[in-house]
Enzyme design. Structure first.
Site, short mmCIF file in Angstrom:
data_model
loop_
_atom_site.label_atom_id
_atom_site.label_comp_id
_atom_site.label_asym_id
_atom_site.label_seq_id
_atom_site.Cartn_x
_atom_site.Cartn_y
_atom_site.Cartn_z
N LYS A 283 0.84 -1.19 0.00
CA LYS A 283 0.00 0.00 0.00
C LYS A 283 0.88 1.25 0.00
CE LYS A 283 -4.18 -1.67 2.31
NZ LYS A 283 -5.04 -1.54 3.50
N GLU A 369 -19.30 -8.78 9.63
CA GLU A 369 -20.35 -8.13 10.41
C GLU A 369 -21.28 -9.13 11.08
OE1 GLU A 369 -19.10 -5.41 7.03
OE2 GLU A 369 -19.70 -7.51 7.21
N ARG A 397 -25.72 -6.00 6.76
CA ARG A 397 -25.22 -7.36 6.52
C ARG A 397 -25.45 -8.28 7.72
NH1 ARG A 397 -19.55 -7.59 3.39
NH2 ARG A 397 -20.41 -7.22 1.33
#
Length: 618
Positions: A283, A369, A397
């Site tokens: 990243k 979740e 979710r």
């Protein structure tokens, strides 16, 4: 700010066809120009920077190798899709990124034929790409379906559900695991590159398929050879899990080695069946501050690239997220039973200080979740007091787990719902437009909508002290600047607050739109009631307002259908009270991206819009 620079090679790229006209030796030059362009562009518009800097070579190599858009590229989440947007004809519109009527921050099917699947939530890419692969097979079309998924998104159960199905279907699917954070692989080096190329090459593939045919009538020997192959590969390659799921695993490979990536992808392009390529990237690649601190440079506002993002204390009015983070630490100090859970949203939910102070009571479950809610339920069964910090759009979710595992068992789990209502530049995939509607219909829930940061803190304390499921929902914005009470003082459950007495019109405000309601009331001499609780509703105040006013106006930062206004209407109907009603809330459509202020105005929920709607009804 950095002055605009020229991009001689990138300026010639108007579509992936132009990329495919480049020589292999030109591609690293294109990658360098792309990084410079990304830094210049995103530093001006804001957006997701670190992840995009990390996937430049991978994106170029994909478009160079595969015949997009005929071959389908499906991006997971879409945080890393800016290079894809630029290469697919949207370079000159990047200055409009995440602005109203401009480019979306995520892939969007109606924006470009190269965006094969619209995304915003994580871990959907494998399932979607598998669906496309199966559709191609059924229609007799010969094309590739490629899912690009990050290692973080691999923590979600649905990613593995899709992998399991892909292996069973033997579909023509390529999954690219972009590994840029987790230590799930050995260091990338010459030996690993050699092994990866060898295993993806025609000699190994021919030998493997040929041996299967020879041994297909000798089941014991075939099983022995299969286990021997997996054992040898398992010793040198971290891909045994994927192989067991039925995918042929290749890698890890260096995601910044452009030539190596293209050669690997060409090998895989010639192969059929479910394949997984493990690519290691970094990243923030090419911009030192982002490489050193990819979290800070994940989602950025505008900044000067030469100075980097300045992390000094800004002071001023705190955000609701900061109010939650401060309350979390204070409540933890007061009650050792408290535990905090987040599905991979530590920084975004304001939990960093808590995680540092109370690491043994902090649980980041990854992008899972559903698991977060059931985990909280299990903890609550054992006498702990779980607080689940979750974005409104991500709570969708975990709806089944909320109903079945938490509320049905009447467990004391507190939901701290961030990003409720209008969110802004991230667009409809991240908007918290529906939580009041889908929470209000669940028996046993206490639902609170703070009007300011002090009420937010007090409501968190209220919900925590209850011996039942509760939720506090608050927006992604700064507070109103009110004084925040010290301590952990609760509010009386189900009690509204009359903020202004007027005549004719009674405005019932749920949440932070109270500010606009008071401004309108000053003009119309209206009554304003800060409702505070959606469930239980203060029916006494509602009935009194209906009997003493000509018009009842409900205002909420939620869709009108099934929301807080519907609760008011149901209350009046239940008590057989007739009243003129005007429900103001988010429109019955998905709003696009823009600033919070622009979207509220678009919905008619700014001061001018509310006043105009009331006058029109009068």
């Amino acid at each position: 700010m950095t002055h605009t620079v020229s991009y001689p090679l990138l300026s010639r790229i108007h579509s992936p066809e132009d990329v495919r006209k480049c020589s292999l030796n030109e591609l690293p030059v294109l990658a360098d120009e792309m990084r410079a362009f990304l830094l210049e562009s995103v530093s001006r518009t804001g957006g997701h920077l670190a992840a995009n800097l990390g996937t430049v070579e991978l994106t170029i190599a994909l478009h160079y190798t595969f015949a997009t858009p005929e071959d389908r590229l499906v991006w997971d989440v879409g945080h890393q899709s800016y290079t894809h947007k630029i290469l697919s004809g949207r370079r000159d519109a990047m200055h409009t990124l995440r602005k109203k009527d401009g480019l979306a921050g995520f892939p969007k099917r109606e924006e470009s034929p190269y965006d094969a699947f619209g995304v915003g939530h994580s871990s959907t890419s494998i399932g979607a790409a598998l669906g496309m692969a199966l559709a191609a097979r059924q229609k007799g079309e010969k094309r590739k379906s490629i899912a690009i998924i990050g290692d973080g998104a691999m923590t979600a159960g649905m990613a593995f559900e899709a992998l399991n199905h892909a292996g069973d279907e033997k579909a023509d699917l390529l999954v690219i695991l972009n590994d840029n954070n987790m230590s799930i692989s050995p260091n990338v080096g010459a030996m690993n590159r050699y092994l990866a190329r060898l295993l993806s090459g025609p000699i190994y593939s021919t030998m493997r398929e040929g041996s299967k045919k020879v041994l297909e009538h000798m089941p014991p020997m075939r099983e022995f050879m299969r286990r021997a192959e997996e054992h040898v590969k398992g010793m040198i390659i971290p891909g045994t899990l994927f192989e067991e799921l039925g995918l042929n695993y290749y890698g890890p490979v260096d995601g910044h080695d452009m030539v190596g990536l293209v050669k690997m992808l060409r090998n895989l392009q010639a192969m059929d069946g479910p394949l997984l390529l493990h690519v290691v990237t970094h990243k923030g690649r090419g911009y030192a501050p982002a490489e050193e601190d990819p979290c800070t440079y994940h989602g950025v506002g505008s900044f000067d690239p030469e100075q980097g993002i300045q992390n000094g204390k800004s002071g001023g009015t705190p955000t609701y997220t900061q109010v939650f983070g401060d309350w979390l630490c204070d409540q933890a100090a007061a009650d050792e039973r408290m535990v905090a859970i987040t599905p991979a949203m530590c920084e975004g939910s304001g939990m960093r200080a808590f995680a540092c102070k109370y690491p043994e009571r902090y649980h980041d479950v990854g992008i899972a979740e559903q698991h977060a809610l059931t985990l909280a339920a299990g903890m609550a069964c054992e006498g702990l007091k779980p607080v689940v910090a979750i974005y409104s759009t991500f709570l969708q979710r975990a709806y089944d787990q909320l109903i079945h595992d938490v509320v049905l068992q009447d467990l004391p789990v507190l939901l701290a719902i961030d990003r409720a209502g209008v969110v802004g530049p991230d667009g409809p995939t991240h908007a918290g437009s529906f939580d009041l509607s889908f929470l209000r219909c669940i028996p046993g829930m206490v639902i609170m909508t703070p009007a300011d940061e002090n009420e937010c803190r007090r409501m968190l304390s209220t919900g925590y002290l209850l011996d039942q499921p509760a939720a506090v929902r608050y927006p992604r914005s700064k507070g109103t600047g009110v004084t925040i009470d010290e301590g952990l003082l609760p509010l009386p459950v189900g009690e509204a607050d009359i903020r202004r007495k007027g005549k004719g019109v009674a405005i019932l405000a749920f949440g932070t739109l109270l500010t606009q309601a008071l401004e309108v009331a000053d003009t119309l001499d209206a009554t304003v009631i800060n409702m505070r609780f959606v469930r239980p509703l203060d029916e006494t105040r509602v009935l009194e307002a209906a009997r003493t006013h000509d018009l009842i106006v409900t205002i909420e930062d939620n869709v009108v259908a099934g929301g807080a206004g519907s609760a008011v209407a149901e209350c009046l109907a239940r008590h057989d009270v007739t009243a003129r009603l005007l429900h103001l809330g988010l429109p019955d459509r998905f709003q696009s991206h823009g600033t919070r202020e622009e979207l509220l105005a678009d919905a008619g929920l700014d001061t001018a819009g509310i006043e105009a709607a009331i006058k029109a009804r009068l």
